[in-house]
Design a protein around this motif. Structure first.
Motif, PDB file in Angstrom:
ATOM      1  N   MET A  93       0.842  -1.171   0.000  1.00 57.46           N
ATOM      2  CA  MET A  93       0.000   0.000   0.000  1.00 57.46           C
ATOM      3  C   MET A  93       0.888   1.235   0.000  1.00 57.46           C
ATOM      4  O   MET A  93       1.564   1.531   0.970  1.00 57.46           O
ATOM      5  N   SER A  94       0.931   1.918  -1.115  1.00 49.90           N
ATOM      6  CA  SER A  94       1.611   3.206  -1.112  1.00 49.90           C
ATOM      7  C   SER A  94       0.581   4.267  -0.735  1.00 49.90           C
ATOM      8  O   SER A  94      -0.593   3.967  -0.545  1.00 49.90           O
ATOM      9  N   LEU A  95       1.034   5.494  -0.647  1.00 53.38           N
ATOM     10  CA  LEU A  95       0.170   6.563  -0.155  1.00 53.38           C
ATOM     11  C   LEU A  95       0.323   7.765  -1.066  1.00 53.38           C
ATOM     12  O   LEU A  95       1.428   8.061  -1.527  1.00 53.38           O
ATOM     13  N   ALA A  96      -0.764   8.459  -1.315  1.00 50.35           N
ATOM     14  CA  ALA A  96      -0.719   9.710  -2.070  1.00 50.35           C
ATOM     15  C   ALA A  96      -1.693  10.689  -1.429  1.00 50.35           C
ATOM     16  O   ALA A  96      -2.854  10.354  -1.171  1.00 50.35           O
ATOM     17  N   PHE A  97      -1.202  11.884  -1.160  1.00 50.57           N
ATOM     18  CA  PHE A  97      -2.076  12.916  -0.616  1.00 50.57           C
ATOM     19  C   PHE A  97      -2.906  13.530  -1.733  1.00 50.57           C
ATOM     20  O   PHE A  97      -2.491  13.558  -2.885  1.00 50.57           O
ATOM     21  N   ARG A  98      -4.059  14.023  -1.372  1.00 53.69           N
ATOM     22  CA  ARG A  98      -4.889  14.740  -2.338  1.00 53.69           C
ATOM     23  C   ARG A  98      -4.120  15.988  -2.790  1.00 53.69           C
ATOM     24  O   ARG A  98      -3.258  16.479  -2.053  1.00 53.69           O
ATOM     25  N   THR A 148       7.795   6.851   4.211  1.00 61.92           N
ATOM     26  CA  THR A 148       8.005   5.518   3.632  1.00 61.92           C
ATOM     27  C   THR A 148       6.922   5.201   2.610  1.00 61.92           C
ATOM     28  O   THR A 148       7.209   4.738   1.504  1.00 61.92           O
ATOM     29  N   LEU A 149       5.679   5.487   2.959  1.00 61.45           N
ATOM     30  CA  LEU A 149       4.568   5.191   2.061  1.00 61.45           C
ATOM     31  C   LEU A 149       4.545   6.131   0.856  1.00 61.45           C
ATOM     32  O   LEU A 149       4.241   5.700  -0.263  1.00 61.45           O
ATOM     33  N   LEU A 150       4.879   7.396   1.055  1.00 57.70           N
ATOM     34  CA  LEU A 150       4.926   8.333  -0.066  1.00 57.70           C
ATOM     35  C   LEU A 150       6.011   7.968  -1.073  1.00 57.70           C
ATOM     36  O   LEU A 150       5.882   8.238  -2.270  1.00 57.70           O
ATOM     37  N   GLU A 151       7.070   7.369  -0.581  1.00 57.03           N
ATOM     38  CA  GLU A 151       8.183   6.967  -1.455  1.00 57.03           C
ATOM     39  C   GLU A 151       7.924   5.624  -2.132  1.00 57.03           C
ATOM     40  O   GLU A 151       8.818   5.060  -2.753  1.00 57.03           O
ATOM     41  N   ALA A 155      -3.395   2.318  11.911  1.00 53.44           N
ATOM     42  CA  ALA A 155      -4.156   3.386  12.567  1.00 53.44           C
ATOM     43  C   ALA A 155      -3.880   4.736  11.913  1.00 53.44           C
ATOM     44  O   ALA A 155      -4.809   5.527  11.694  1.00 53.44           O
ATOM     45  N   LEU A 156      -2.626   5.003  11.584  1.00 56.49           N
ATOM     46  CA  LEU A 156      -2.292   6.280  10.962  1.00 56.49           C
ATOM     47  C   LEU A 156      -2.933   6.396   9.583  1.00 56.49           C
ATOM     48  O   LEU A 156      -3.546   7.416   9.261  1.00 56.49           O
ATOM     49  N   VAL A 157      -2.811   5.373   8.779  1.00 50.39           N
ATOM     50  CA  VAL A 157      -3.386   5.415   7.431  1.00 50.39           C
ATOM     51  C   VAL A 157      -4.908   5.558   7.503  1.00 50.39           C
ATOM     52  O   VAL A 157      -5.502   6.345   6.754  1.00 50.39           O
ATOM     53  N   GLU A 158      -5.537   4.836   8.406  1.00 56.61           N
ATOM     54  CA  GLU A 158      -6.990   4.958   8.568  1.00 56.61           C
ATOM     55  C   GLU A 158      -7.373   6.379   9.004  1.00 56.61           C
ATOM     56  O   GLU A 158      -8.375   6.932   8.542  1.00 56.61           O
ATOM     57  N   GLY A 159      -6.579   6.975   9.864  1.00 57.93           N
ATOM     58  CA  GLY A 159      -6.834   8.345  10.304  1.00 57.93           C
ATOM     59  C   GLY A 159      -6.696   9.344   9.174  1.00 57.93           C
ATOM     60  O   GLY A 159      -7.511  10.277   9.048  1.00 57.93           O
ATOM     61  N   LEU A 160      -5.675   9.160   8.334  1.00 56.69           N
ATOM     62  CA  LEU A 160      -5.488  10.047   7.184  1.00 56.69           C
ATOM     63  C   LEU A 160      -6.649   9.911   6.200  1.00 56.69           C
ATOM     64  O   LEU A 160      -7.121  10.905   5.644  1.00 56.69           O
ATOM     65  N   ARG A 161      -7.107   8.692   6.010  1.00 57.74           N
ATOM     66  CA  ARG A 161      -8.257   8.453   5.112  1.00 57.74           C
ATOM     67  C   ARG A 161      -9.525   9.093   5.694  1.00 57.74           C
ATOM     68  O   ARG A 161     -10.289   9.733   4.982  1.00 57.74           O
ATOM     69  N   VAL A 178      -5.937  11.698   1.984  1.00 59.45           N
ATOM     70  CA  VAL A 178      -5.272  10.846   0.991  1.00 59.45           C
ATOM     71  C   VAL A 178      -6.269  10.402  -0.069  1.00 59.45           C
ATOM     72  O   VAL A 178      -7.484  10.385   0.152  1.00 59.45           O
ATOM     73  N   THR A 179      -5.733  10.018  -1.209  1.00 55.06           N
ATOM     74  CA  THR A 179      -6.577   9.496  -2.277  1.00 55.06           C
ATOM     75  C   THR A 179      -7.027   8.099  -1.902  1.00 55.06           C
ATOM     76  O   THR A 179      -6.327   7.388  -1.173  1.00 55.06           O
TER      77      THR A 179
END
Length: 85
Positions: A1-6, A41-44, A72-78, A83-84
């Motif tokens: 699971m990578s991560l991308a901000f809106r 780490t996820l953004l990269e 928990a962090l990823v769920e909080g960002l969502r 995040v997209t």
């Protein structure tokens, strides 16, 4: 699971973690240093296992705890709409 901000979310590193700005809502969010490690780490392009590994390496926590913290962090960002999907 990578991560991308809106597109309307900015991130700036500070001495104490990172700050996220949701320009759409005018809201700030603070990430502590461990949160910064996970997000970077996820953004990269890393996945959740790599993010947990980075926490283990930096803070000597259990794999179970690190994985829970990443989730928990990823769920909080969502939930905050930062995040997209």
């Amino acid at each position: 699971m990578s991560l991308a901000f809106r597109p309307n979310v900015s991130i700036v590193d500070t001495d104490y973690g990172s700050v996220l700005l949701d320009e759409r809502k005018g809201r700030y969010f603070q990430l502590n240093p461990s949160g910064r490690i996970v997000v970077r780490t996820l953004l990269e392009g890393g996945d959740s296992e790599e993010a947990a590994g980075a926490l283990i390496e930096e803070y000597d926590v259990s794999r179970e705890r690190a994985e829970q913290d990443v989730t928990a962090l990823v769920e909080g960002l969502r939930a905050a709409g930062l995040v997209t999907p």
